[in-house]
Design an enzyme around this catalytic site. Structure first.
Site, PDB file in Angstrom:
ATOM      1  N   ARG A 198     -29.560 -22.817 -17.076  1.00  0.00           N
ATOM      2  CA  ARG A 198     -28.180 -22.548 -17.014  1.00  0.00           C
ATOM      3  C   ARG A 198     -27.470 -21.196 -17.105  1.00  0.00           C
ATOM      4  O   ARG A 198     -26.311 -21.055 -17.938  1.00  0.00           O
ATOM      5  CB  ARG A 198     -27.329 -23.626 -18.083  1.00  0.00           C
ATOM      6  CG  ARG A 198     -27.737 -24.998 -17.898  1.00  0.00           C
ATOM      7  CD  ARG A 198     -27.243 -25.606 -16.515  1.00  0.00           C
ATOM      8  NE  ARG A 198     -27.749 -27.012 -16.472  1.00  0.00           N
ATOM      9  CZ  ARG A 198     -28.899 -27.096 -15.945  1.00  0.00           C
ATOM     10  NH1 ARG A 198     -29.484 -26.347 -15.223  1.00  0.00           N
ATOM     11  NH2 ARG A 198     -29.284 -28.399 -15.603  1.00  0.00           N
ATOM     12  N   SER A 237     -20.811 -32.350 -19.052  1.00  0.00           N
ATOM     13  CA  SER A 237     -21.565 -31.872 -20.234  1.00  0.00           C
ATOM     14  C   SER A 237     -21.014 -30.899 -20.901  1.00  0.00           C
ATOM     15  O   SER A 237     -20.848 -29.662 -20.246  1.00  0.00           O
ATOM     16  CB  SER A 237     -22.923 -31.372 -19.908  1.00  0.00           C
ATOM     17  OG  SER A 237     -23.976 -32.756 -19.198  1.00  0.00           O
ATOM     18  N   GLU A 289     -21.551 -25.125 -22.725  1.00  0.00           N
ATOM     19  CA  GLU A 289     -21.712 -25.055 -21.493  1.00  0.00           C
ATOM     20  C   GLU A 289     -20.501 -24.492 -20.727  1.00  0.00           C
ATOM     21  O   GLU A 289     -20.293 -23.819 -19.850  1.00  0.00           O
ATOM     22  CB  GLU A 289     -22.595 -26.104 -20.713  1.00  0.00           C
ATOM     23  CG  GLU A 289     -22.912 -25.855 -19.325  1.00  0.00           C
ATOM     24  CD  GLU A 289     -23.653 -27.170 -19.039  1.00  0.00           C
ATOM     25  OE1 GLU A 289     -23.708 -27.544 -17.763  1.00  0.00           O
ATOM     26  OE2 GLU A 289     -24.610 -27.334 -19.683  1.00  0.00           O
TER      27      GLU A 289
END
Length: 338
Positions: free
Chosen positions: A164, A238, A334
């Protein structure tokens, strides 16, 4: 060329959380010439933020500056032997692009079906799901340098991809605007059913030899069951990254929690399920003012009705504190905060 600069615009339609905040100015970008003109007019010297689908952003206050919204469209492909190089403009919706590739039998991104967002955002976040990550299929991308006013091509090795993460979130954060992305896909599918509930769903559907379309359909079904639809329940998917921890830390945790879900990573590291950690702290399905945690997936924070961005942020602070107190692990958001 004359820029179409909109003033005092509500950002509610441009973020999947459905947060009501405003921006001073909004410019929609449909071609490279618009970026060049924005540079010429000195706008990149002002406060600006680049927006795609608004699916990975939380506005906590009005945005004082320019929102640059990438809306360019177009997909081209070039077949070479058993591979195909597919290039898509930044404003293409990611899931539409996935299904375009599936319809043409271009394999490699089917496990990433229904990830929210646009093509332009995909390398920034190194998006991934169900055993696949963008860096496995990334070939190159074109990006506009807001400092120099030029276009630059980034090859895979230039991007410093990790879980990520990419150079666009670290060293080059805020400097480059991705205008198009090329992916190296395959004409011979390599079906990946190893992650999550894919295998279970295929058995339920009585599919013994799945196609890439089967995989994308099953992944989409799993995601829909777990994740709320942003058109009815504001969310950004998320909210937290799954934490990656050291071997020593993992050994400590498994002694205390033998059933903790985990996935092996390179360099003797282990990825944990952030949703499981949050659920163990009692947050799954909990309300927090007008915000809350989704009842089917504790990794997802929601706008229950008319939450402010600050309310959702405060909820995330409380969750991070509880997970740290219980497990000694600091969750990382995130979602981008503005």
């Amino acid at each position: 060329m004359k820029l179409n600069i909109q003033s005092n615009i509500s950002l509610k339609p441009f973020n999947t959380f459905g947060i009501e905040e405003k921006t001073n100015f909004l410019i929609e970008v449909n071609d490279n010439e618009t970026l060049t003109e924005i540079f010429k007019q000195g706008i990149f010297k002002e406060n600006f933020f680049v927006l795609g689908a608004g699916s990975n952003i939380l506005f906590t206050k009005p945005f004082e500056g320019y929102i640059i919204r990438m809306a360019s469209k177009g997909i081209q492909s070039k077949i070479e032997s058993d591979h195909v190089y597919v290039t898509a403009k930044a404003g293409e919706v990611w899931n539409d692009f996935v299904w375009h590739c599936i319809e043409h039998n271009y394999a490699g991104i089917e496990n990433m079906a229904l990830i929210p967002g646009t093509v332009g955002a995909s390398p920034v976040q190194n998006i991934g799901a169900y055993g696949t990550e963008l860096m496995y299929v990334f070939h190159e991308c074109e990006a506009f340098d807001t400092t120099l006013g030029t276009f630059k091509t980034f090859k895979k090795e230039d991007c410093n991809f990790s879980y990520r993460d990419s150079i666009f979130k670290t060293e080059h954060k805020g400097r480059f605007i991705i205008t198009e992305v090329s992916y190296k896909l395959s004409l011979t599918p390599n079906i990946n059913t190893s992650y999550g509930a894919i295998e279970t769903e295929l058995i339920k559907e009585n599919i013994a030899h799945p196609t890439i379309a089967d995989i994308a359909t099953v992944v989409s079904k799993i995601r829909v069951e777990k994740l709320p639809d942003p058109s009815t329940v504001g969310n950004a998917g998320s909210f937290f990254k799954n934490p990656v921890i050291s071997a020593d830390n993992f050994e400590r945790l498994t002694a205390l929690y033998p059933t903790i879900p985990h996935y092996p990573m390179p360099d003797q590291q282990t990825k944990l399920a952030a949703g499981w950690l949050i659920e163990q702290c009692g947050w799954k399905g909990k309300e927090y003012g007008q915000a809350g945690v989704w009842k089917n997936q504790a990794l997802v924070l929601i706008n229950r009705q008319n939450a402010t961005g600050q309310e959702i942020y405060d909820l995330s602070v409380q969750i991070i504190k509880d997970v740290q107190d219980k497990f000694g692990i600091i969750l990382e958001r995130e979602v981008n905060l503005l």
